[in-house]
Design a protein around this motif. Structure first.
Motif, PDB file in Angstrom:
ATOM      1  N   ASN A   1       0.836  -1.193   0.000  1.00 10.81           N
ATOM      2  CA  ASN A   1       0.000   0.000   0.000  1.00 10.81           C
ATOM      3  C   ASN A   1       0.873   1.245   0.000  1.00 10.81           C
ATOM      4  O   ASN A   1       1.972   1.249   0.540  1.00 10.81           O
ATOM      5  CB  ASN A   1      -0.981  -0.011   1.177  1.00 10.81           C
ATOM      6  N   PRO A   2       0.405   2.286  -0.722  1.00 12.73           N
ATOM      7  CA  PRO A   2      -0.810   2.267  -1.528  1.00 12.73           C
ATOM      8  C   PRO A   2      -0.587   1.484  -2.826  1.00 12.73           C
ATOM      9  O   PRO A   2       0.534   1.055  -3.106  1.00 12.73           O
ATOM     10  CB  PRO A   2      -1.013   3.750  -1.824  1.00 12.73           C
ATOM     11  N   LEU A   3      -1.644   1.272  -3.572  1.00 12.26           N
ATOM     12  CA  LEU A   3      -1.529   0.617  -4.873  1.00 12.26           C
ATOM     13  C   LEU A   3      -1.342   1.625  -6.005  1.00 12.26           C
ATOM     14  O   LEU A   3      -0.840   1.270  -7.080  1.00 12.26           O
ATOM     15  CB  LEU A   3      -2.754  -0.257  -5.147  1.00 12.26           C
ATOM     16  N   PHE A   4      -1.764   2.836  -5.772  1.00 12.98           N
ATOM     17  CA  PHE A   4      -1.582   3.907  -6.749  1.00 12.98           C
ATOM     18  C   PHE A   4      -1.085   5.137  -6.008  1.00 12.98           C
ATOM     19  O   PHE A   4      -1.577   5.455  -4.923  1.00 12.98           O
ATOM     20  CB  PHE A   4      -2.900   4.239  -7.472  1.00 12.98           C
ATOM     21  N   LEU A   5      -0.137   5.826  -6.590  1.00 12.70           N
ATOM     22  CA  LEU A   5       0.389   7.026  -5.975  1.00 12.70           C
ATOM     23  C   LEU A   5       0.743   8.020  -7.068  1.00 12.70           C
ATOM     24  O   LEU A   5       1.514   7.694  -7.966  1.00 12.70           O
ATOM     25  CB  LEU A   5       1.617   6.714  -5.128  1.00 12.70           C
ATOM     26  N   SER A   6       0.203   9.216  -6.923  1.00 12.51           N
ATOM     27  CA  SER A   6       0.577  10.307  -7.815  1.00 12.51           C
ATOM     28  C   SER A   6       1.225  11.380  -6.957  1.00 12.51           C
ATOM     29  O   SER A   6       0.651  11.808  -5.950  1.00 12.51           O
ATOM     30  CB  SER A   6      -0.665  10.868  -8.520  1.00 12.51           C
ATOM     31  N   MET A   7       2.428  11.758  -7.315  1.00 16.89           N
ATOM     32  CA  MET A   7       3.130  12.736  -6.496  1.00 16.89           C
ATOM     33  C   MET A   7       3.857  13.735  -7.373  1.00 16.89           C
ATOM     34  O   MET A   7       4.116  13.497  -8.564  1.00 16.89           O
ATOM     35  CB  MET A   7       4.109  12.050  -5.547  1.00 16.89           C
ATOM     36  N   GLN A   8       4.197  14.843  -6.753  1.00 16.85           N
ATOM     37  CA  GLN A   8       4.894  15.895  -7.472  1.00 16.85           C
ATOM     38  C   GLN A   8       6.398  15.651  -7.418  1.00 16.85           C
ATOM     39  O   GLN A   8       6.929  15.076  -6.451  1.00 16.85           O
ATOM     40  CB  GLN A   8       4.584  17.256  -6.842  1.00 16.85           C
ATOM     41  N   GLU A   9       7.052  16.098  -8.447  1.00 15.21           N
ATOM     42  CA  GLU A   9       8.516  16.049  -8.414  1.00 15.21           C
ATOM     43  C   GLU A   9       9.030  16.803  -7.200  1.00 15.21           C
ATOM     44  O   GLU A   9       8.456  17.820  -6.789  1.00 15.21           O
ATOM     45  CB  GLU A   9       9.092  16.670  -9.694  1.00 15.21           C
ATOM     46  N   GLY A  10      10.088  16.296  -6.632  1.00 18.04           N
ATOM     47  CA  GLY A  10      10.723  16.950  -5.494  1.00 18.04           C
ATOM     48  C   GLY A  10      10.176  16.513  -4.139  1.00 18.04           C
ATOM     49  O   GLY A  10      10.804  16.806  -3.106  1.00 18.04           O
ATOM     50  N   LYS A  11       9.055  15.816  -4.145  1.00 17.74           N
ATOM     51  CA  LYS A  11       8.465  15.385  -2.867  1.00 17.74           C
ATOM     52  C   LYS A  11       9.020  14.037  -2.416  1.00 17.74           C
ATOM     53  O   LYS A  11       9.590  13.287  -3.208  1.00 17.74           O
ATOM     54  CB  LYS A  11       6.939  15.277  -3.014  1.00 17.74           C
ATOM     55  N   ASN A  12       8.804  13.752  -1.138  1.00 19.46           N
ATOM     56  CA  ASN A  12       9.212  12.483  -0.541  1.00 19.46           C
ATOM     57  C   ASN A  12       7.978  11.644  -0.234  1.00 19.46           C
ATOM     58  O   ASN A  12       6.900  12.189   0.053  1.00 19.46           O
ATOM     59  CB  ASN A  12       9.968  12.713   0.770  1.00 19.46           C
ATOM     60  N   TYR A  13       8.165  10.329  -0.225  1.00 23.25           N
ATOM     61  CA  TYR A  13       7.046   9.455   0.131  1.00 23.25           C
ATOM     62  C   TYR A  13       7.575   8.085   0.507  1.00 23.25           C
ATOM     63  O   TYR A  13       8.641   7.672   0.037  1.00 23.25           O
ATOM     64  CB  TYR A  13       6.062   9.313  -1.039  1.00 23.25           C
ATOM     65  N   THR A  14       6.815   7.400   1.364  1.00 22.55           N
ATOM     66  CA  THR A  14       7.173   6.040   1.766  1.00 22.55           C
ATOM     67  C   THR A  14       6.046   5.091   1.399  1.00 22.55           C
ATOM     68  O   THR A  14       4.870   5.383   1.662  1.00 22.55           O
ATOM     69  CB  THR A  14       7.425   5.960   3.276  1.00 22.55           C
ATOM     70  N   ILE A  15       6.404   3.973   0.782  1.00 18.27           N
ATOM     71  CA  ILE A  15       5.416   2.945   0.478  1.00 18.27           C
ATOM     72  C   ILE A  15       5.728   1.701   1.297  1.00 18.27           C
ATOM     73  O   ILE A  15       6.872   1.505   1.723  1.00 18.27           O
ATOM     74  CB  ILE A  15       5.350   2.638  -1.019  1.00 18.27           C
ATOM     75  N   TYR A  16       4.712   0.894   1.511  1.00 22.66           N
ATOM     76  CA  TYR A  16       4.799  -0.184   2.478  1.00 22.66           C
ATOM     77  C   TYR A  16       4.508  -1.544   1.855  1.00 22.66           C
ATOM     78  O   TYR A  16       3.703  -1.656   0.927  1.00 22.66           O
ATOM     79  CB  TYR A  16       3.814   0.070   3.625  1.00 22.66           C
ATOM     80  N   CYS A  17       5.151  -2.541   2.416  1.00 26.99           N
ATOM     81  CA  CYS A  17       4.931  -3.920   1.996  1.00 26.99           C
ATOM     82  C   CYS A  17       4.848  -4.773   3.258  1.00 26.99           C
ATOM     83  O   CYS A  17       5.822  -4.850   4.017  1.00 26.99           O
ATOM     84  CB  CYS A  17       6.081  -4.373   1.106  1.00 26.99           C
ATOM     85  N   ASN A  18       3.707  -5.386   3.471  1.00 25.99           N
ATOM     86  CA  ASN A  18       3.493  -6.287   4.603  1.00 25.99           C
ATOM     87  C   ASN A  18       3.376  -7.717   4.100  1.00 25.99           C
ATOM     88  O   ASN A  18       2.815  -7.946   3.033  1.00 25.99           O
ATOM     89  CB  ASN A  18       2.186  -5.947   5.327  1.00 25.99           C
ATOM     90  N   TYR A  19       3.844  -8.656   4.905  1.00 27.73           N
ATOM     91  CA  TYR A  19       3.690 -10.044   4.525  1.00 27.73           C
ATOM     92  C   TYR A  19       3.267 -10.866   5.736  1.00 27.73           C
ATOM     93  O   TYR A  19       3.484 -10.470   6.878  1.00 27.73           O
ATOM     94  CB  TYR A  19       4.949 -10.603   3.858  1.00 27.73           C
ATOM     95  N   SER A  20       2.672 -12.009   5.446  1.00 27.10           N
ATOM     96  CA  SER A  20       1.883 -12.672   6.486  1.00 27.10           C
ATOM     97  C   SER A  20       2.601 -13.782   7.245  1.00 27.10           C
ATOM     98  O   SER A  20       2.175 -14.141   8.340  1.00 27.10           O
ATOM     99  CB  SER A  20       0.610 -13.269   5.870  1.00 27.10           C
ATOM    100  N   THR A  21       3.668 -14.345   6.678  1.00 27.39           N
ATOM    101  CA  THR A  21       4.356 -15.421   7.397  1.00 27.39           C
ATOM    102  C   THR A  21       5.850 -15.167   7.391  1.00 27.39           C
ATOM    103  O   THR A  21       6.352 -14.341   6.632  1.00 27.39           O
ATOM    104  CB  THR A  21       4.061 -16.803   6.776  1.00 27.39           C
ATOM    105  N   THR A  22       6.535 -15.880   8.205  1.00 28.93           N
ATOM    106  CA  THR A  22       7.962 -15.648   8.407  1.00 28.93           C
ATOM    107  C   THR A  22       8.754 -15.791   7.111  1.00 28.93           C
ATOM    108  O   THR A  22       8.585 -16.753   6.364  1.00 28.93           O
ATOM    109  CB  THR A  22       8.506 -16.639   9.443  1.00 28.93           C
ATOM    110  N   SER A  23       9.592 -14.819   6.865  1.00 32.03           N
ATOM    111  CA  SER A  23      10.545 -14.900   5.771  1.00 32.03           C
ATOM    112  C   SER A  23      11.660 -13.935   6.076  1.00 32.03           C
ATOM    113  O   SER A  23      11.439 -12.905   6.712  1.00 32.03           O
ATOM    114  CB  SER A  23       9.896 -14.532   4.434  1.00 32.03           C
TER     115      SER A  23
END
Lengths: 117, 112
Positions: free
Chosen positions: B7-29
């Motif tokens: 998440n998110p699945l879609f992101l529109s952002m302006q040049e020069g900006k910062n952002y963090t995207i996330y990835c969660n998983y359900s079992t040990t790895s």
């Protein structure tokens, strides 16, 4: 050096036709994977080879799908009696790594885009 | 069964900006990958994260892995248009097959 190559790049098949998709992995890579990517989705695992041994085929969606890697290099994914739901991009990936510990990724080929009419 | 969510699945952002995207998983790895895919192209490897606390940086992208939280982040710094693409995280299953389970991908559009 050369990357993973796949052929054909595009394939149009009539429903019921058999197709064969080829993958040439990076030379020396032990592990070879096939993935299926539907439009707008992430790739989904189909099958895995270590050299010529098919160690995992849990992702093959039906017995119409068959993969082989007889000499531990080139692999072929065959789909028999194609159906419209088989339309997707078929990606092949290879890696050198066997077992854990190495910072080795899976290198993906350009894919074969299959359209079943 | 291992599940990977981005998440998110879609992101529109302006040049020069910062952002963090996330990835969660359900079992040990303890092995997680980030890939980039341009339209009509194959997947390009960005990062391989192998252990808890791993952090890697390449250009404007930085990835980290928290295996206890089963979470990876991909941080974008001062975005540029060339970063527009779809970004996938993939988690390796444990137990020998090395197969990857992918998230649905995040489509990033960076606007001038």
């Amino acid at each position: 050096g050369a990357g993973v190559s796949q052929s054909p790049r595009y394939k149009v098949a009539k429903r019921g036709q058999d197709v064969a998709l080829r993958c040439d992995p990076i030379s020396g890579h032990v592990s070879l994977f096939w993935y299926q990517q539907a439009l707008g989705q992430g790739p989904e695992f189909l099958t895995y080879f270590q050299n010529e041994a098919q160690l995992d085929k849990s992702g093959l969606p039906s017995d119409r799908f068959f993969a082989e890697r007889p000499e531990g290099s080139v692999s072929t994914l065959k789909i028999q009696r194609t159906q419209q739901e088989d339309s997707a991009v078929y990606l092949c990936a290879s890696s050198f790594r066997v077992g854990g510990g190495l910072q080795e990724t899976q290198y993906f080929g350009p894919g074969t885009r299959l359209l079943v009419l | 069964e291992l599940k990977v969510e981005q998440n998110p699945l879609f992101l529109s952002m302006q040049e020069g900006k910062n952002y963090t995207i996330y990835c969660n998983y359900s079992t040990t790895s303890d092995r997680l990958y980030w890939y980039r895919q341009d339209p009509g192209k194959s997947l390009e490897s960005l990062f391989v994260l192998l252990s808890n606390g791993a952090v890697k940086q390449e250009g404007r992208l930085m990835a980290s892995l928290d295996t206890k939280a089963r979470l990876s982040t991909l941080h974008i710094t001062a975005a540029v248009h060339d970063l527009s693409a779809t970004y996938f995280c993939a988690v390796e299953t444990q137990g020998g097959s090395e197969k990857l389970v992918f998230g649905k991908g995040m489509k990033l559009t960076v606007n001038p």
